[in-house]
Every structure is written in C-alpha cells, then in structure tokens.
Design a protein around this motif. Structure first.
Motif, PDB file in Angstrom:
ATOM      1  N   ALA A  76      93.080  63.127  86.231  1.00  0.00           N
ATOM      2  CA  ALA A  76      92.332  62.744  85.028  1.00  0.00           C
ATOM      3  C   ALA A  76      93.280  62.615  83.847  1.00  0.00           C
ATOM      4  CB  ALA A  76      91.237  63.770  84.731  1.00  0.00           C
ATOM      5  N   ASN A  77      94.234  63.513  83.754  1.00  0.00           N
ATOM      6  CA  ASN A  77      95.209  63.464  82.677  1.00  0.00           C
ATOM      7  C   ASN A  77      96.039  62.188  82.756  1.00  0.00           C
ATOM      8  OD1 ASN A  77      96.562  64.493  80.393  1.00  0.00           O
ATOM      9  ND2 ASN A  77      98.172  65.353  81.674  1.00  0.00           N
ATOM     10  N   LYS A  78      96.461  61.807  83.961  1.00  0.00           N
ATOM     11  CA  LYS A  78      97.243  60.581  84.143  1.00  0.00           C
ATOM     12  C   LYS A  78      96.431  59.356  83.737  1.00  0.00           C
ATOM     13  CE  LYS A  78     100.886  61.564  87.394  1.00  0.00           C
ATOM     14  NZ  LYS A  78     101.973  60.747  86.944  1.00  0.00           N
ATOM     15  N   LYS A  79      95.133  59.361  84.026  1.00  0.00           N
ATOM     16  CA  LYS A  79      94.272  58.254  83.621  1.00  0.00           C
ATOM     17  C   LYS A  79      94.195  58.180  82.089  1.00  0.00           C
ATOM     18  CE  LYS A  79      91.355  57.885  87.713  1.00  0.00           C
ATOM     19  NZ  LYS A  79      91.846  56.600  88.157  1.00  0.00           N
ATOM     20  N   ASP A  80      94.055  59.328  81.441  1.00  0.00           N
ATOM     21  CA  ASP A  80      94.026  59.358  79.977  1.00  0.00           C
ATOM     22  C   ASP A  80      95.346  58.859  79.389  1.00  0.00           C
ATOM     23  OD1 ASP A  80      91.442  60.336  79.941  1.00  0.00           O
ATOM     24  OD2 ASP A  80      92.049  62.434  79.673  1.00  0.00           O
ATOM     25  N   ILE A  81      96.439  59.272  79.988  1.00  0.00           N
ATOM     26  CA  ILE A  81      97.761  58.832  79.526  1.00  0.00           C
ATOM     27  C   ILE A  81      97.893  57.314  79.695  1.00  0.00           C
ATOM     28  CG2 ILE A  81     100.242  58.954  80.009  1.00  0.00           C
ATOM     29  CD1 ILE A  81      99.748  61.968  80.703  1.00  0.00           C
ATOM     30  N   ALA A  82      97.403  56.794  80.815  1.00  0.00           N
ATOM     31  CA  ALA A  82      97.448  55.347  81.052  1.00  0.00           C
ATOM     32  C   ALA A  82      96.638  54.604  79.991  1.00  0.00           C
ATOM     33  CB  ALA A  82      96.929  55.020  82.444  1.00  0.00           C
ATOM     34  N   ILE A  83      95.466  55.127  79.649  1.00  0.00           N
ATOM     35  CA  ILE A  83      94.633  54.498  78.617  1.00  0.00           C
ATOM     36  C   ILE A  83      95.360  54.520  77.273  1.00  0.00           C
ATOM     37  CG2 ILE A  83      92.500  54.757  77.290  1.00  0.00           C
ATOM     38  CD1 ILE A  83      91.230  55.784  79.979  1.00  0.00           C
ATOM     39  N   PHE A  84      95.979  55.659  76.944  1.00  0.00           N
ATOM     40  CA  PHE A  84      96.743  55.754  75.695  1.00  0.00           C
ATOM     41  C   PHE A  84      97.831  54.682  75.636  1.00  0.00           C
ATOM     42  CE2 PHE A  84     100.804  57.192  73.950  1.00  0.00           C
ATOM     43  CZ  PHE A  84     100.477  57.250  72.601  1.00  0.00           C
ATOM     44  N   TYR A  85      98.641  54.605  76.683  1.00  0.00           N
ATOM     45  CA  TYR A  85      99.740  53.640  76.693  1.00  0.00           C
ATOM     46  C   TYR A  85      99.225  52.205  76.666  1.00  0.00           C
ATOM     47  CZ  TYR A  85     103.634  56.896  77.333  1.00  0.00           C
ATOM     48  OH  TYR A  85     104.593  57.854  77.143  1.00  0.00           O
ATOM     49  N   SER A  86      98.135  51.946  77.369  1.00  0.00           N
ATOM     50  CA  SER A  86      97.558  50.606  77.379  1.00  0.00           C
ATOM     51  C   SER A  86      97.079  50.218  75.976  1.00  0.00           C
ATOM     52  CB  SER A  86      96.392  50.545  78.371  1.00  0.00           C
ATOM     53  OG  SER A  86      95.794  49.280  78.360  1.00  0.00           O
ATOM     54  N   ASN A  87      96.399  51.142  75.319  1.00  0.00           N
ATOM     55  CA  ASN A  87      95.920  50.871  73.954  1.00  0.00           C
ATOM     56  C   ASN A  87      97.084  50.688  72.985  1.00  0.00           C
ATOM     57  OD1 ASN A  87      93.272  50.979  74.782  1.00  0.00           O
ATOM     58  ND2 ASN A  87      92.961  53.093  74.138  1.00  0.00           N
ATOM     59  N   ARG A  88      98.105  51.533  73.116  1.00  0.00           N
ATOM     60  CA  ARG A  88      99.257  51.403  72.226  1.00  0.00           C
ATOM     61  C   ARG A  88      99.999  50.098  72.495  1.00  0.00           C
ATOM     62  NH1 ARG A  88     103.967  55.902  71.397  1.00  0.00           N
ATOM     63  NH2 ARG A  88     104.869  54.878  73.222  1.00  0.00           N
ATOM     64  N   SER A  89     100.014  49.674  73.751  1.00  0.00           N
ATOM     65  CA  SER A  89     100.634  48.399  74.083  1.00  0.00           C
ATOM     66  C   SER A  89      99.947  47.261  73.329  1.00  0.00           C
ATOM     67  CB  SER A  89     100.556  48.161  75.599  1.00  0.00           C
ATOM     68  OG  SER A  89     101.073  46.899  75.924  1.00  0.00           O
ATOM     69  N   LEU A  90      98.621  47.295  73.309  1.00  0.00           N
ATOM     70  CA  LEU A  90      97.865  46.269  72.581  1.00  0.00           C
ATOM     71  C   LEU A  90      98.209  46.281  71.088  1.00  0.00           C
ATOM     72  CD1 LEU A  90      95.654  44.098  72.385  1.00  0.00           C
ATOM     73  CD2 LEU A  90      94.000  45.960  72.148  1.00  0.00           C
ATOM     74  N   VAL A  91      98.245  47.460  70.505  1.00  0.00           N
ATOM     75  CA  VAL A  91      98.571  47.572  69.078  1.00  0.00           C
ATOM     76  C   VAL A  91      99.978  47.041  68.804  1.00  0.00           C
ATOM     77  CG1 VAL A  91      98.984  49.211  67.190  1.00  0.00           C
ATOM     78  CG2 VAL A  91      96.968  49.473  68.662  1.00  0.00           C
ATOM     79  N   ARG A  92     100.920  47.422  69.644  1.00  0.00           N
ATOM     80  CA  ARG A  92     102.296  46.954  69.447  1.00  0.00           C
ATOM     81  C   ARG A  92     102.394  45.440  69.600  1.00  0.00           C
ATOM     82  NH1 ARG A  92     106.186  51.703  72.007  1.00  0.00           N
ATOM     83  NH2 ARG A  92     106.313  52.862  70.056  1.00  0.00           N
ATOM     84  N   MET A  93     101.625  44.868  70.524  1.00  0.00           N
ATOM     85  CA  MET A  93     101.595  43.402  70.662  1.00  0.00           C
ATOM     86  C   MET A  93     101.116  42.784  69.355  1.00  0.00           C
ATOM     87  SD  MET A  93     102.271  41.790  73.663  1.00  0.00           S
ATOM     88  CE  MET A  93     101.139  40.439  73.622  1.00  0.00           C
ATOM     89  N   GLN A  94     100.052  43.344  68.808  1.00  0.00           N
ATOM     90  CA  GLN A  94      99.486  42.823  67.567  1.00  0.00           C
ATOM     91  C   GLN A  94     100.458  42.962  66.401  1.00  0.00           C
ATOM     92  OE1 GLN A  94      95.833  45.083  67.522  1.00  0.00           O
ATOM     93  NE2 GLN A  94      94.712  43.495  68.630  1.00  0.00           N
ATOM     94  N   MET A  95     101.349  43.944  66.474  1.00  0.00           N
ATOM     95  CA  MET A  95     102.357  44.153  65.428  1.00  0.00           C
ATOM     96  C   MET A  95     103.607  43.312  65.663  1.00  0.00           C
ATOM     97  SD  MET A  95     102.053  48.301  65.057  1.00  0.00           S
ATOM     98  CE  MET A  95     103.306  48.432  63.803  1.00  0.00           C
ATOM     99  N   GLY A  96     103.653  42.606  66.784  1.00  0.00           N
ATOM    100  CA  GLY A  96     104.816  41.794  67.104  1.00  0.00           C
ATOM    101  C   GLY A  96     105.949  42.572  67.746  1.00  0.00           C
ATOM    102  N   GLU A 100     107.030  47.981  77.372  1.00  0.00           N
ATOM    103  CA  GLU A 100     107.400  49.328  77.824  1.00  0.00           C
ATOM    104  C   GLU A 100     106.161  50.215  77.957  1.00  0.00           C
ATOM    105  OE1 GLU A 100     109.946  52.836  75.805  1.00  0.00           O
ATOM    106  OE2 GLU A 100     111.010  50.922  75.943  1.00  0.00           O
ATOM    107  N   ASP A 101     105.271  50.150  76.964  1.00  0.00           N
ATOM    108  CA  ASP A 101     104.035  50.938  77.027  1.00  0.00           C
ATOM    109  C   ASP A 101     103.154  50.492  78.189  1.00  0.00           C
ATOM    110  OD1 ASP A 101     104.646  52.599  74.925  1.00  0.00           O
ATOM    111  OD2 ASP A 101     103.387  51.570  73.456  1.00  0.00           O
ATOM    112  N   ALA A 102     103.078  49.185  78.417  1.00  0.00           N
ATOM    113  CA  ALA A 102     102.276  48.683  79.537  1.00  0.00           C
ATOM    114  C   ALA A 102     102.845  49.184  80.860  1.00  0.00           C
ATOM    115  CB  ALA A 102     102.226  47.159  79.499  1.00  0.00           C
ATOM    116  N   ASP A 103     104.174  49.199  80.967  1.00  0.00           N
ATOM    117  CA  ASP A 103     104.808  49.724  82.179  1.00  0.00           C
ATOM    118  C   ASP A 103     104.448  51.194  82.390  1.00  0.00           C
ATOM    119  OD1 ASP A 103     106.043  47.319  82.868  1.00  0.00           O
ATOM    120  OD2 ASP A 103     107.942  47.855  81.898  1.00  0.00           O
ATOM    121  N   HIS A 104     104.464  51.974  81.301  1.00  0.00           N
ATOM    122  CA  HIS A 104     104.081  53.397  81.395  1.00  0.00           C
ATOM    123  C   HIS A 104     102.619  53.529  81.821  1.00  0.00           C
ATOM    124  CE1 HIS A 104     107.765  55.177  80.009  1.00  0.00           C
ATOM    125  NE2 HIS A 104     107.723  54.545  78.841  1.00  0.00           N
TER     126      HIS A 104
END
Length: 115
Positions: free
Chosen positions: A6-26, A33-37
């Motif tokens: 469950a923790n790994k799933k939460d971590i994956a969601i965090f990294y996926s969401n941060r990946s989206l934000v970083r994409m939006q920031m350019g 890297e976040d998507a890979d994590h």
C-alpha cells in the motif's frame, strides 16, 4: 507485506502527480525521472506509465513514449485516451523513421558527390 505494498502504491501516486506538475512547469527531465520512480514503485499503476509516456514525448524520445503508452493501454485496454496516445506516438515514430532514412540517403548522396 500488505502495508508495504500500500505504501508503494501511495509513493507511486505521489511521483506520478509530481511528474504532472513538473511537466506543467516545463521541468521535463525531472518529470520523466518522477514518472520512472512511479513506475518502479507500482508497475501496475496505469497513470505512472501514462506520465512516463508524456514526459518521454516531451523529451523527444518517441520510442520510449510509445512503449510506455502501450504498457499503460495493456493495463487499461478500454481507455480511449490511451488508445489515441498510442496511435499518435506510432504515427510520430513512423514519420521520424522516414525522416531518418531520407537524411541518411541524402548524406550518402552528398558523400558520393564529394568523393
């Protein structure tokens, strides 16, 4: 073990969401890297593969993008948006391969003319 999964799933969601934000920031390299994590923490998480595909596209790595979109679609075969992503990536890859072939032919011809 269940808590760790469950923790790994939460971590994956965090990294996926941060990946989206970083994409939006350019911040494309960081987004990838976040998507890979995200993928490594939960390989069954569709959005992780989707984000990886989006970041790969933005980095200009069409082959990796296509692979990521195809993995996401394999996990969610009825997803119409993913089907479109796969189709667009396939078409882009085909265009890139044609351009590379034409460039190689032009370079070979130029080399013949010089030599």
């Amino acid at each position: 073990l269940l808590k760790e999964e469950a923790n790994k799933k939460d971590i994956a969601i965090f990294y996926s969401n941060r990946s989206l934000v970083r994409m939006q920031m350019g911040k494309i390299a960081e987004a990838l890297e976040d998507a890979d994590h995200a993928v490594s923490n939960d390989p069954s998480y569709v959005k992780a593969h989707w984000r990886r595909g989006q970041a790969s596209t933005a980095c200009g790595n069409t082959s990796q993008a296509l692979s990521s979109f195809e993995r996401a679609l394999a996990l969610d075969p009825s997803n119409k948006a993913l089907k479109k992503e796969v189709q667009v990536a396939k078409e882009k890859k085909e265009r890139e391969e044609i351009m590379l072939k034409e460039a190689a032919e032009a370079a070979a011809k130029a080399a013949e003319e010089v030599g």
